[in-house]
Design a protein around this motif. Sequence first.
Motif, PDB file in Angstrom:
ATOM      1  N   ILE A 186       0.845  -1.186   0.000  1.00 48.46           N
ATOM      2  CA  ILE A 186       0.000   0.000   0.000  1.00 48.46           C
ATOM      3  C   ILE A 186       0.884   1.242   0.000  1.00 48.46           C
ATOM      4  CG2 ILE A 186      -1.683   1.329   1.329  1.00 48.46           C
ATOM      5  CD1 ILE A 186      -2.790  -1.384   2.305  1.00 48.46           C
ATOM      6  N   VAL A 187       0.710   2.055  -1.037  1.00 47.81           N
ATOM      7  CA  VAL A 187       1.434   3.318  -1.162  1.00 47.81           C
ATOM      8  C   VAL A 187       0.389   4.430  -1.102  1.00 47.81           C
ATOM      9  CG1 VAL A 187       2.990   4.697  -2.596  1.00 47.81           C
ATOM     10  CG2 VAL A 187       3.171   2.190  -2.614  1.00 47.81           C
ATOM     11  N   ARG A 188       0.510   5.304  -0.113  1.00 46.75           N
ATOM     12  CA  ARG A 188      -0.517   6.327   0.093  1.00 46.75           C
ATOM     13  C   ARG A 188       0.083   7.510   0.849  1.00 46.75           C
ATOM     14  NH1 ARG A 188      -4.090   2.791   4.481  1.00 46.75           N
ATOM     15  NH2 ARG A 188      -2.564   2.809   6.170  1.00 46.75           N
ATOM     16  N   GLY A 189      -0.728   8.541   1.076  1.00 45.55           N
ATOM     17  CA  GLY A 189      -0.259   9.732   1.743  1.00 45.55           C
ATOM     18  C   GLY A 189      -0.009   9.527   3.228  1.00 45.55           C
ATOM     19  N   ALA A 190       0.871  10.362   3.788  1.00 47.95           N
ATOM     20  CA  ALA A 190       1.247  10.235   5.196  1.00 47.95           C
ATOM     21  C   ALA A 190       0.106  10.575   6.150  1.00 47.95           C
ATOM     22  CB  ALA A 190       2.448  11.128   5.490  1.00 47.95           C
ATOM     23  N   ASP A 191      -0.981  11.180   5.652  1.00 44.88           N
ATOM     24  CA  ASP A 191      -2.126  11.449   6.515  1.00 44.88           C
ATOM     25  C   ASP A 191      -2.805  10.163   6.957  1.00 44.88           C
ATOM     26  OD1 ASP A 191      -2.744  11.237   3.734  1.00 44.88           O
ATOM     27  OD2 ASP A 191      -4.768  11.982   4.124  1.00 44.88           O
ATOM     28  N   HIS A 215       4.390   5.356   3.005  1.00 48.97           N
ATOM     29  CA  HIS A 215       3.621   6.589   3.135  1.00 48.97           C
ATOM     30  C   HIS A 215       4.382   7.739   2.498  1.00 48.97           C
ATOM     31  CE1 HIS A 215       1.522   4.108   6.154  1.00 48.97           C
ATOM     32  NE2 HIS A 215       0.482   4.826   5.777  1.00 48.97           N
ATOM     33  N   LEU A 216       3.747   8.343   1.517  1.00 53.93           N
ATOM     34  CA  LEU A 216       4.334   9.428   0.737  1.00 53.93           C
ATOM     35  C   LEU A 216       4.166  10.763   1.470  1.00 53.93           C
ATOM     36  CD1 LEU A 216       2.809   8.345  -2.686  1.00 53.93           C
ATOM     37  CD2 LEU A 216       5.171   7.976  -1.934  1.00 53.93           C
ATOM     38  N   GLN A 250       8.191  16.614  -8.906  1.00 53.43           N
ATOM     39  CA  GLN A 250       9.232  17.282  -8.124  1.00 53.43           C
ATOM     40  C   GLN A 250       8.989  17.108  -6.626  1.00 53.43           C
ATOM     41  OE1 GLN A 250       8.927  21.189  -9.934  1.00 53.43           O
ATOM     42  NE2 GLN A 250      10.719  20.826 -11.232  1.00 53.43           N
ATOM     43  N   ILE A 251       7.739  17.125  -6.205  1.00 49.39           N
ATOM     44  CA  ILE A 251       7.405  16.861  -4.804  1.00 49.39           C
ATOM     45  C   ILE A 251       7.862  15.452  -4.411  1.00 49.39           C
ATOM     46  CG2 ILE A 251       5.457  16.432  -3.227  1.00 49.39           C
ATOM     47  CD1 ILE A 251       4.044  18.808  -4.593  1.00 49.39           C
ATOM     48  N   LEU A 252       7.784  14.525  -5.347  1.00 52.87           N
ATOM     49  CA  LEU A 252       8.212  13.142  -5.109  1.00 52.87           C
ATOM     50  C   LEU A 252       9.729  12.977  -5.237  1.00 52.87           C
ATOM     51  CD1 LEU A 252       5.341  11.266  -6.975  1.00 52.87           C
ATOM     52  CD2 LEU A 252       5.813  11.174  -4.511  1.00 52.87           C
TER      53      LEU A 252
END
Length: 289
Positions: A186-191, A215-216, A250-252
Motif C-alpha cells: 500500500i502506497v498512500r499519503g502520510a495522513d 507513506h508518501l 518534483q514533490i516526489l
Amino acid sequence: MSYIGRFAPSPSGPLHLGSLVAALGSYFQAKSNDGKWLVRIEDLDPPREIPGADSLILKALEAFGLQWDGSVMYQSKRHDAYQAQIDTWLKSGQAYYCQCTRKQIKASGGYYLGTCRDKQIKDSKDCSVRLQVTHYVESFSDLKHGEITIPAPLVNEDFIIKRRDGLFAYNLAVVMDDIEQGITEIVRGADLIEPTGRQISLYKTLNQEPVSYLHLPLVIDSSGNKLSKQNHAKAINTTEPKADLINAMQILGFKLNNDLQEASIEELITWGCKQWGLKQLPKSIEVTS
C-alpha cells in the motif's frame, strides 16, 4: 509473489495536487516493480460524495497518463461482503454493539475505554459496531520512514467497524478490499499513517498476512493545512496537465532537467517509472506545495 498496488480515492470531489502525488507515487512504485496498478473508488460515505466525481477522477488519471489494470472496484458494490463479516464477528462475540457517543468518548479522554464490551447489547438501534481487538499492533515498519510507533491508547482500543448511521467504517472496508484485490503493498499519503495499526490488526484478525506500507509526503499549503477536498484544494488541470504533473513529480523528489520539462506526458510517465526510487523521496512527511 507478483506486485499489486492500488490507488483508492474517495469521490468527494476532483483530484487535487495532493491526491495526484499519491496516485503518481503508487503508480511509479507498482510499475518499477513490474506490477499491476489497480484503482478503487472508495464511495463509502454518500453524504460527502459529489455526483459524477468518480468519472472526473478516472478521466483525470487518464489525462495524466495513468492507466489502471483491470476493472475499477467500487466499495458501494461490496456492502454484502462487509455485512457478512460483521455478522460473523457479532455471532462469535468478536464484535459487539456500542451505545457510546462521540461526546461521551471525548469526555473520557478522547479514547474508547471498552465501556460496552461486556454489556451484551442486543438492539442495534442507535449503536455502532466495534471490533474487540485481540491482535495488538504497537508499531509497524514503513518502507521510507522505518519503524513507526502507534500511540499507546490506540493499541488496544476496540475500534468501530460500522457506524451509528449504518455506514461501514473505512478501516474494515479498506482491509477487506485490499485482501479481495490481492494488494501486496500500500502506497498512500502520510495522513493515513495513524490508522495503519488498526488495519494491520484487522489483517491478523482475518488470518491474513499484512501487506507492506509506504507513506508518501503529505502536501500542505503555505498555511500548513493539508491539501484536501474538505479544505477546498484547487483541482488539478486536466486540459493542460503538464505543469501539475511536473510539480507533483518534483514533490516526489524527481530532478527534471530542461529537456524533460519539454517532454510529453507519456514520456514523463515512462521516464518516471524507470527512474523511480525510494531514496529520492523527501525525508519529511510533509511538503509545502
